[in-house]
Design a protein around this motif. Structure first.
Motif, PDB file in Angstrom:
ATOM      1  N   LYS A  30      42.718  49.487  35.817  1.00 27.87           N
ATOM      2  CA  LYS A  30      41.648  50.779  36.117  1.00 27.87           C
ATOM      3  C   LYS A  30      41.027  50.723  36.998  1.00 27.87           C
ATOM      4  CE  LYS A  30      41.198  51.109  30.999  1.00 27.87           C
ATOM      5  NZ  LYS A  30      40.019  50.974  29.854  1.00 27.87           N
ATOM      6  N   LEU A  31      40.575  49.454  37.601  1.00 34.46           N
ATOM      7  CA  LEU A  31      40.061  49.263  39.019  1.00 34.46           C
ATOM      8  C   LEU A  31      40.774  49.775  40.111  1.00 34.46           C
ATOM      9  CD1 LEU A  31      37.589  48.286  40.349  1.00 34.46           C
ATOM     10  CD2 LEU A  31      38.217  46.056  40.463  1.00 34.46           C
ATOM     11  N   HIS A  32      42.071  49.459  40.228  1.00 39.57           N
ATOM     12  CA  HIS A  32      42.947  50.085  41.082  1.00 39.57           C
ATOM     13  C   HIS A  32      42.890  51.567  41.108  1.00 39.57           C
ATOM     14  CE1 HIS A  32      46.250  50.155  43.966  1.00 39.57           C
ATOM     15  NE2 HIS A  32      46.887  50.782  43.332  1.00 39.57           N
ATOM     16  N   GLU A  33      43.086  52.001  39.814  1.00 38.85           N
ATOM     17  CA  GLU A  33      43.078  53.492  39.673  1.00 38.85           C
ATOM     18  C   GLU A  33      41.969  54.027  40.178  1.00 38.85           C
ATOM     19  OE1 GLU A  33      43.977  54.019  35.672  1.00 38.85           O
ATOM     20  OE2 GLU A  33      46.127  53.295  35.851  1.00 38.85           O
ATOM     21  N   LEU A  34      40.752  53.662  39.887  1.00 43.20           N
ATOM     22  CA  LEU A  34      39.364  54.117  40.257  1.00 43.20           C
ATOM     23  C   LEU A  34      39.066  54.203  41.696  1.00 43.20           C
ATOM     24  CD1 LEU A  34      36.712  54.912  39.384  1.00 43.20           C
ATOM     25  CD2 LEU A  34      35.692  52.561  39.260  1.00 43.20           C
ATOM     26  N   PHE A  35      39.705  52.954  42.364  1.00 47.84           N
ATOM     27  CA  PHE A  35      39.596  53.241  44.039  1.00 47.84           C
ATOM     28  C   PHE A  35      40.425  54.033  44.598  1.00 47.84           C
ATOM     29  CE2 PHE A  35      38.220  48.346  44.037  1.00 47.84           C
ATOM     30  CZ  PHE A  35      36.822  48.784  44.183  1.00 47.84           C
ATOM     31  N   GLU A  36      41.573  54.358  43.964  1.00 46.97           N
ATOM     32  CA  GLU A  36      42.667  55.345  44.274  1.00 46.97           C
ATOM     33  C   GLU A  36      42.058  56.667  44.055  1.00 46.97           C
ATOM     34  OE1 GLU A  36      47.048  53.665  43.727  1.00 46.97           O
ATOM     35  OE2 GLU A  36      46.519  54.812  41.958  1.00 46.97           O
ATOM     36  N   GLU A  37      41.251  57.004  43.140  1.00 48.08           N
ATOM     37  CA  GLU A  37      40.701  58.516  42.755  1.00 48.08           C
ATOM     38  C   GLU A  37      39.647  58.570  43.959  1.00 48.08           C
ATOM     39  OE1 GLU A  37      38.954  58.443  39.060  1.00 48.08           O
ATOM     40  OE2 GLU A  37      40.949  58.673  38.092  1.00 48.08           O
ATOM     41  N   VAL A  38      38.675  57.421  44.240  1.00 48.25           N
ATOM     42  CA  VAL A  38      37.744  57.387  45.314  1.00 48.25           C
ATOM     43  C   VAL A  38      38.181  57.879  46.699  1.00 48.25           C
ATOM     44  CG1 VAL A  38      35.789  56.227  46.640  1.00 48.25           C
ATOM     45  CG2 VAL A  38      35.991  56.061  43.857  1.00 48.25           C
ATOM     46  N   GLU A  39      39.589  57.326  46.923  1.00 45.63           N
ATOM     47  CA  GLU A  39      39.873  57.533  48.211  1.00 45.63           C
ATOM     48  C   GLU A  39      40.535  58.876  48.416  1.00 45.63           C
ATOM     49  OE1 GLU A  39      42.912  54.377  48.645  1.00 45.63           O
ATOM     50  OE2 GLU A  39      41.501  52.628  48.971  1.00 45.63           O
ATOM     51  N   ARG A  65      34.598  44.134  35.608  1.00 45.79           N
ATOM     52  CA  ARG A  65      33.730  44.755  34.439  1.00 45.79           C
ATOM     53  C   ARG A  65      32.529  45.378  35.253  1.00 45.79           C
ATOM     54  NH1 ARG A  65      31.368  41.184  30.962  1.00 45.79           N
ATOM     55  NH2 ARG A  65      32.605  39.347  31.760  1.00 45.79           N
ATOM     56  N   VAL A  66      32.312  44.754  36.433  1.00 51.33           N
ATOM     57  CA  VAL A  66      30.990  45.245  37.033  1.00 51.33           C
ATOM     58  C   VAL A  66      31.382  46.594  37.984  1.00 51.33           C
ATOM     59  CG1 VAL A  66      29.413  45.003  39.044  1.00 51.33           C
ATOM     60  CG2 VAL A  66      29.681  43.478  37.247  1.00 51.33           C
ATOM     61  N   GLN A  67      32.707  46.380  38.435  1.00 52.36           N
ATOM     62  CA  GLN A  67      33.253  47.363  39.402  1.00 52.36           C
ATOM     63  C   GLN A  67      33.603  48.562  38.546  1.00 52.36           C
ATOM     64  OE1 GLN A  67      33.556  47.359  42.882  1.00 52.36           O
ATOM     65  NE2 GLN A  67      32.323  45.278  42.669  1.00 52.36           N
ATOM     66  N   LEU A  68      33.891  48.486  37.450  1.00 56.60           N
ATOM     67  CA  LEU A  68      34.301  49.522  36.383  1.00 56.60           C
ATOM     68  C   LEU A  68      33.172  50.244  35.821  1.00 56.60           C
ATOM     69  CD1 LEU A  68      37.430  48.212  34.745  1.00 56.60           C
ATOM     70  CD2 LEU A  68      37.425  50.228  36.302  1.00 56.60           C
ATOM     71  N   GLU A 105      36.949  40.806  48.566  1.00 51.84           N
ATOM     72  CA  GLU A 105      35.785  41.247  47.929  1.00 51.84           C
ATOM     73  C   GLU A 105      35.464  40.479  46.579  1.00 51.84           C
ATOM     74  OE1 GLU A 105      37.514  43.683  50.584  1.00 51.84           O
ATOM     75  OE2 GLU A 105      38.557  42.789  48.967  1.00 51.84           O
ATOM     76  N   GLU A 106      36.619  40.191  46.058  1.00 50.87           N
ATOM     77  CA  GLU A 106      36.171  39.343  44.427  1.00 50.87           C
ATOM     78  C   GLU A 106      35.664  37.988  44.629  1.00 50.87           C
ATOM     79  OE1 GLU A 106      38.379  37.923  40.301  1.00 50.87           O
ATOM     80  OE2 GLU A 106      39.739  38.934  42.041  1.00 50.87           O
ATOM     81  N   SER A 107      36.361  37.383  45.865  1.00 49.58           N
ATOM     82  CA  SER A 107      35.749  35.955  46.109  1.00 49.58           C
ATOM     83  C   SER A 107      34.414  36.058  46.678  1.00 49.58           C
ATOM     84  CB  SER A 107      36.763  35.281  47.240  1.00 49.58           C
ATOM     85  OG  SER A 107      36.159  33.979  47.476  1.00 49.58           O
ATOM     86  N   GLU A 108      33.911  36.827  47.221  1.00 52.29           N
ATOM     87  CA  GLU A 108      32.636  37.173  47.775  1.00 52.29           C
ATOM     88  C   GLU A 108      31.716  37.364  46.926  1.00 52.29           C
ATOM     89  OE1 GLU A 108      30.010  39.516  51.254  1.00 52.29           O
ATOM     90  OE2 GLU A 108      32.241  39.531  51.069  1.00 52.29           O
ATOM     91  N   PHE A 109      32.172  38.363  45.985  1.00 53.23           N
ATOM     92  CA  PHE A 109      31.258  38.557  44.623  1.00 53.23           C
ATOM     93  C   PHE A 109      30.847  37.462  44.052  1.00 53.23           C
ATOM     94  CE2 PHE A 109      30.984  39.197  40.046  1.00 53.23           C
ATOM     95  CZ  PHE A 109      30.076  40.317  40.044  1.00 53.23           C
ATOM     96  N   GLN A 159      31.283  48.760  33.519  1.00 52.19           N
ATOM     97  CA  GLN A 159      30.975  48.545  32.096  1.00 52.19           C
ATOM     98  C   GLN A 159      30.066  47.130  32.002  1.00 52.19           C
ATOM     99  OE1 GLN A 159      34.897  46.918  30.836  1.00 52.19           O
ATOM    100  NE2 GLN A 159      35.783  48.931  30.697  1.00 52.19           N
ATOM    101  N   GLN A 160      29.563  46.664  33.211  1.00 53.91           N
ATOM    102  CA  GLN A 160      28.440  45.892  32.978  1.00 53.91           C
ATOM    103  C   GLN A 160      27.660  45.727  34.330  1.00 53.91           C
ATOM    104  OE1 GLN A 160      29.452  41.780  31.394  1.00 53.91           O
ATOM    105  NE2 GLN A 160      27.949  41.025  32.751  1.00 53.91           N
ATOM    106  N   GLN A 161      26.354  45.608  34.067  1.00 54.77           N
ATOM    107  CA  GLN A 161      25.613  45.475  35.497  1.00 54.77           C
ATOM    108  C   GLN A 161      25.744  44.162  35.972  1.00 54.77           C
ATOM    109  OE1 GLN A 161      21.450  45.790  34.093  1.00 54.77           O
ATOM    110  NE2 GLN A 161      21.557  48.069  34.311  1.00 54.77           N
ATOM    111  N   SER A 162      25.804  44.289  37.354  1.00 52.92           N
ATOM    112  CA  SER A 162      25.795  42.907  37.914  1.00 52.92           C
ATOM    113  C   SER A 162      24.628  41.829  38.008  1.00 52.92           C
ATOM    114  CB  SER A 162      25.859  43.082  39.592  1.00 52.92           C
ATOM    115  OG  SER A 162      25.982  41.834  40.285  1.00 52.92           O
ATOM    116  N   PRO A 163      24.682  40.854  37.355  1.00 49.15           N
ATOM    117  CA  PRO A 163      23.605  39.946  37.173  1.00 49.15           C
ATOM    118  C   PRO A 163      22.586  39.963  38.111  1.00 49.15           C
ATOM    119  CG  PRO A 163      25.513  38.754  36.743  1.00 49.15           C
ATOM    120  CD  PRO A 163      26.059  40.071  37.251  1.00 49.15           C
ATOM    121  N   ILE A 164      21.194  39.919  37.801  1.00 52.51           N
ATOM    122  CA  ILE A 164      20.143  40.152  38.711  1.00 52.51           C
ATOM    123  C   ILE A 164      19.424  38.792  38.973  1.00 52.51           C
ATOM    124  CG2 ILE A 164      18.132  41.488  39.212  1.00 52.51           C
ATOM    125  CD1 ILE A 164      20.678  43.235  39.323  1.00 52.51           C
TER     126      ILE A 164
END
Length: 348
Positions: free
Chosen positions: A339-348, A167-170, A137-141, A172-177
């Motif tokens: 933090k990103l890992h913890e966020l995904f765990e919460e979503v699951e 930062r985008v996943q958390l 996922e990170e590589s494709e991003f 904290q920042q918008q993905s560049p447009i």
């Protein structure tokens, strides 16, 4: 006559660019197919790991004109294929026809990736993605971002180092447009946080230190801002009522067709900063803006911001001011990943 010469030069350069682009497409497609062949041979136990060394020596001795097929590169080609299989599962189709086989005498056919994003970047980009990202996922991003923003390898490495994906996943920042998607919406264009780790500033620095550091690293600063910015000046002077005022930094944005004023603050956001920036924008619109240009945009870079204070401050402001935070040091990548890992765990 000079204009006609310029047209010829432009034609030549365009042809050279297209030729180089086509060479890159064929090369990436070939490396994929070589990687696919090796992967299948090893997976079926027809080859062992040591076979790559034998293959590299065979090419070197029997076909010295074929460059770039060392054991290390052959391993990278195999890795390139195996790591990108999930990305192509729904996008690629099996090639057909003799021209799409690596060797005409081979009966099997290979995947053709010439119509995918994988051929839109260089082999050096792929080596960076394989070596510096942790997940598909990170590589494709970063692959999509490199194609969208036309990143050099150096810029790609800097974005990975700055933990842009995390930062985008958390949030904290918008993905560049990209330019095609932003239209003329300033709030979609400008990021609400910037990472200025390349400045190497001490923790205690003032606005002058920040401005001078940005000027010294203006190329990296523009990369962090995004595409479309052109530098106009530092301490840009506007005269109102016989008094000179100086704007920290002024840019022009080609897509928005407007001047962009930067006010630099090394403290937390204060409501009075808005009034000063609005004054600068009014002065730019009256003294510097040309008839065909849109109203000037203001960006206030603060060390930190309080969302409620910002909301109250800009509620009655008519200027298209963007309140932004800047960070002079990189966020801790391991912490962001945690933090990103913890966020995904919460979503699951």
């Amino acid at each position: 006559m000079t204009e006609q010469f310029t047209e010829i030069v432009t034609l030549i350069k365009r042809s050279q660019y297209n030729a180089q682009k086509n060479v890159n497409i064929e090369m990436i497609n070939l490396y994929w197919q070589v990687g696919e062949y090796i992967h299948q041979k090893i997976a079926s136990a027809s080859w062992g790991e040591s076979t790559l060394e034998e293959l590299a020596l065979h090419i070197l001795r029997k076909h010295p004109e074929l460059k770039g097929f060392t054991r290390s590169n052959l391993y990278k080609m195999r890795q390139f294929y195996s790591s990108n299989i999930p990305y192509l599962e729904k996008k690629s189709t099996k090639s057909s026809g003799n021209q799409q086989e690596i060797v005409s005498t081979l009966s099997r056919q290979f995947t053709d990736i010439r119509n995918t994003l994988l051929v839109r970047v260089t082999w050096s980009h792929h080596i960076t993605l394989m070596g510096k990202t942790k997940s598909r996922e990170e590589s494709e991003f970063y692959l999509r971002l490199s194609v969208q923003e036309n990143y050099s390898v150096r810029e790609l490495e800097r974005q990975i180092k700055s933990s842009l994906y995390e930062r985008v996943q958390l949030g904290q920042q918008q993905s560049p447009i990209s330019r095609e998607r932003i239209g003329t919406d300033e709030n979609m264009l400008f990021r609400d946080k910037f990472v200025f780790e390349f400045l190497n500033l001490p923790e205690n620095h003032d606005e002058k230190d920040l401005r001078h550091a940005l000027i010294r690293k203006i190329k990296d600063f523009i990369h962090e801002l995004g595409d479309g910015f052109s530098f106009i000046g530092e301490e840009y002077r506007v005269t109102v009522g016989g008094t000179d005022f100086y704007i920290d930094l002024v840019f022009y944005h080609r897509d928005l067709q407007c001047l962009v004023a930067f006010e630099l603050k090394t403290t937390a956001f204060m409501p009075e900063y808005i009034g000063k920036l609005n004054f600068y924008l009014e002065a730019l619109d009256r003294r510097a803006k040309r008839a065909h240009e849109r109203p000037s945009v203001g960006i206030l870079l603060c060390k930190e911001q309080n969302s409620e204070v910002v909301e109250y401050a800009i509620n009655r402001s008519l200027s298209p001011t963007i309140i932004a935070e800047y960070q002079t040091f990189l966020p801790d990548k391991k912490l962001l990943q945690q933090k990103l890992h913890e966020l995904f765990e919460e979503v699951e």
